[in-house]
Design a protein around this motif. Structure first.
Motif, PDB file in Angstrom:
ATOM      1  N   ARG A  13       2.912   1.496   9.152  1.00  0.00           N
ATOM      2  CA  ARG A  13       2.330   0.450   9.995  1.00  0.00           C
ATOM      3  C   ARG A  13       2.749  -0.884   9.386  1.00  0.00           C
ATOM      4  N   HIS A  14       2.695  -1.927  10.183  1.00  0.00           N
ATOM      5  CA  HIS A  14       3.074  -3.236   9.656  1.00  0.00           C
ATOM      6  C   HIS A  14       2.166  -3.592   8.490  1.00  0.00           C
ATOM      7  N   ASP A  48       0.844  -1.189   0.000  1.00  0.00           N
ATOM      8  CA  ASP A  48       0.000   0.000   0.000  1.00  0.00           C
ATOM      9  C   ASP A  48       0.885   1.247   0.000  1.00  0.00           C
ATOM     10  N   LEU A  49       0.742   2.068  -1.020  1.00  0.00           N
ATOM     11  CA  LEU A  49       1.586   3.262  -1.137  1.00  0.00           C
ATOM     12  C   LEU A  49       1.297   4.305  -0.056  1.00  0.00           C
ATOM     13  N   ASN A  50       0.135   4.207   0.583  1.00  0.00           N
ATOM     14  CA  ASN A  50      -0.132   5.088   1.718  1.00  0.00           C
ATOM     15  C   ASN A  50       0.629   4.640   2.955  1.00  0.00           C
ATOM     16  N   VAL A  79      17.980 -12.552  -2.383  1.00  0.00           N
ATOM     17  CA  VAL A  79      17.282 -11.304  -2.090  1.00  0.00           C
ATOM     18  C   VAL A  79      16.917 -11.355  -0.610  1.00  0.00           C
ATOM     19  N   ASP A  80      17.374 -10.363   0.125  1.00  0.00           N
ATOM     20  CA  ASP A  80      17.167 -10.327   1.578  1.00  0.00           C
ATOM     21  C   ASP A  80      16.592  -8.958   1.943  1.00  0.00           C
ATOM     22  N   TYR A  81      15.463  -8.978   2.652  1.00  0.00           N
ATOM     23  CA  TYR A  81      14.863  -7.704   3.024  1.00  0.00           C
ATOM     24  C   TYR A  81      14.253  -7.801   4.413  1.00  0.00           C
ATOM     25  N   GLY A  82      14.017  -6.634   4.968  1.00  0.00           N
ATOM     26  CA  GLY A  82      13.321  -6.526   6.244  1.00  0.00           C
ATOM     27  C   GLY A  82      12.276  -5.439   6.132  1.00  0.00           C
ATOM     28  N   ILE A  83      11.424  -5.383   7.113  1.00  0.00           N
ATOM     29  CA  ILE A  83      10.388  -4.350   7.170  1.00  0.00           C
ATOM     30  C   ILE A  83      10.525  -3.647   8.499  1.00  0.00           C
TER      31      ILE A  83
END
Length: 116
Positions: free
Chosen positions: A78-79, A37-39, A108-112
């Motif tokens: 937000r999560h 979600d771009l928001n 490919v390694d990512y986090g949030i």
């Protein structure tokens, strides 16, 4: 997949990499823009050796071997929804298959990370 414009900083940073790596990163970051979600999505922070222009790769007889990871953090308000994360993970796997990077060191390694 949309090709939303990435920042000038991104293009400047990736200018030292072969076109294949630039294309991978554009696909990957545009995928994040499409899946979340771009928001909610504030930024994509490219980290690790790639962000320092220290990514390890070798071009030999028109073949590209990548020995580094693509590492990044999604900065969100937000999560994200679990369905967004699931779809993103599935699509990352498809990209990895499409790219067919031979090195077992590539991933490919990512986090949030939630912004406060």
């Amino acid at each position: 997949m949309s090709n939303k414009p990435l920042t000038e900083e991104f293009y400047s940073l990736t200018s030292k990499y072969p076109i294949e790596i630039k294309n991978h990163l554009c696909e990957l970051f545009n995928l994040a823009i499409d899946c979340f979600d771009l928001n909610n999505l504030i930024s994509i922070l490219f980290i690790g050796s790639g962000s320092r222009c220290e990514m390890s790769f070798k071009v030999y007889q028109d073949k590209l071997d990548i020995f580094s990871d693509y590492e990044f953090v999604l900065i969100v308000k937000r999560h994200p929804l679990s369905c967004e994360v699931k779809i993103f993970n599935e699509r990352i796997k498809k990209l990895e298959e499409k790219w067919n990077v031979r090195s077992p060191l590539f991933h490919v390694d990512y986090g949030i990370s939630k912004l406060f």
